[in-house]
Design a protein around this motif. Structure first.
Motif: not given
Length: 372
Positions: A232-246, A260-267
């Motif tokens: 869910e890493l890539a999906d999470l990043v999309k959710k917080i993208s654009g927010l001013k908070q860190k 390894e199974k999700n390496r393309t998305a995580t990389d």
């Protein structure tokens, strides 16, 4: 009073930006238009209960808490650094005035002959200006992000997490390792260069506790999001993208097979320019593990900062135990060193976690002796 309360009720019904807040304070609004005493008592009781449940002392504090966490087009725009139209600004300022007036409603005005048992909720204390609200949303975010600093992201949803109250001062030993994590996080929080971070070492050495403690002490500047499922890493990043908070995205006890199974998305996430998030991962290594595996080496290459937690030797282990006991006002005795070594062998190795468990045992025994 009737005319002024009627006008205030009309103002309440005109609230359109802070709809969630308006819905939550409905009992207060209904109180000012209730004509019969049973309705007044019932609404006053609901207000009293809501103020108490929100851990506030007055209706003003209660409404302020609701406004700060309200998720609406205005709060989202500010949280993302977007322009607010003049019409929205004017409406927000009008609604803040309405909330202030509602917060000044006193239960004494409606108690009448029921004053002996009429719920006497606290009132007043609403001190939210447009500028202060903009500053709060810009720094802390809105909605759930405005309410807390620690979250779990799972199944596409953010869940407010219980703060575990770890403090760096409570974690004994590993001063250099803690400093690296703390320094990197602080650099990130103030806009200086910082790196995705991998913490690798044996179980119980304090990797996870260090991340949580550092995030807690930087809670005014960064928010911690724990991610149980790396897919869910890539999906999470999309959710917080654009927010001013860190945000620190924390993947604890990373499963190498899942990585390894999700390496393309995580990389792709790790290779993207650092914006408003950093990824912190912990990886457990078995005691006595030799050279890093190929998977671990590939993982090292993806993180700008790699911090290794080695198990303490005998002297370091003893020193960690001494520090823990000292913090509990227990005087060191030489026999504790022998107890610690024996316990460590039974547990399969030395670690801060093992030292804490030994300290718990010593403290328990110490307390029993004092009671005898």
């Amino acid at each position: 009073m009737v005319d002024s309360m009627h006008e205030l009720y009309l103002r309440y019904n005109s609230v359109s930006v802070f709809g969630s807040t308006a819905a939550a304070i409905a009992p207060l609004a209904e109180l000012i238009t209730a004509h019969d005493m049973p309705s007044r008592v019932r609404n006053a009781a609901a207000v009293f209960r809501a103020v108490a449940d929100s851990n506030c002392d007055s209706t003003g504090e209660w409404i302020k808490k609701l406004v700060i966490s309200d998720d609406n087009p205005f709060s989202r725009a500010v949280a993302m650094g977007e322009r607010v139209s003049p019409k929205i600004k004017a409406q927000v300022m009008s609604e803040l005035t309405t909330f202030k007036q509602l917060s000044l409603v006193s239960p004494r005005e409606f108690a009448g002959d029921a004053s002996e048992f009429f719920p006497q909720f606290g009132f007043g204390g609403f001190s939210v200006s447009y500028d202060s609200l903009v500053k709060t949303y810009a720094q802390n975010g809105c909605g759930l992000f405005g309410e807390a600093a620690t979250f779990v992201y799972h199944g596409g949803e953010f869940i407010s997490a219980v703060n575990r109250n770890e403090r760096l001062s409570d974690l004994k030993g590993y001063a250099e390792e803690k400093y690296e994590i703390e320094s990197n996080t602080h650099s990130f929080s103030v806009g200086c260069p910082a790196f995705h971070t991998l913490l690798i070492g044996e179980r119980g050495t304090g990797k996870s506790a260090t991340v949580r403690a550092v995030a807690r002490e930087q809670s005014g500047m960064v928010k911690l999001i724990e991610l149980p499922d790396v897919s869910e890493l890539a999906d999470l990043v999309k959710k917080i993208s654009g927010l001013k908070q860190k945000f620190i995205i924390f993947i604890d006890a990373l499963d190498m097979r899942e990585w390894e199974k999700n390496r393309t998305a995580t990389d792709r996430v790790l290779d993207a320019p650092v914006s408003n998030y950093l990824v912190y991962c912990t990886v457990d290594r078995d005691k006595g593990c030799g050279e890093a595996s190929d998977s671990e080496l590939m993982l090292f290459d993806r993180f700008g900062l790699v911090v290794t937690y080695l198990s303490p030797d005998k002297d370091e282990f003893s020193d960690i135990l001494k520090q823990i006991l000292r913090s509990r006002s227990i005087k060191w005795r030489d026999e504790y060193g022998s107890i610690a070594e024996l316990a460590a062998r039974k547990k399969g190795g030395r670690s801060p976690r093992a030292a804490k468990q030994i300290a718990d045992l010593i403290e328990c025994t110490y307390a029993q002796k004092r009671c005898d």
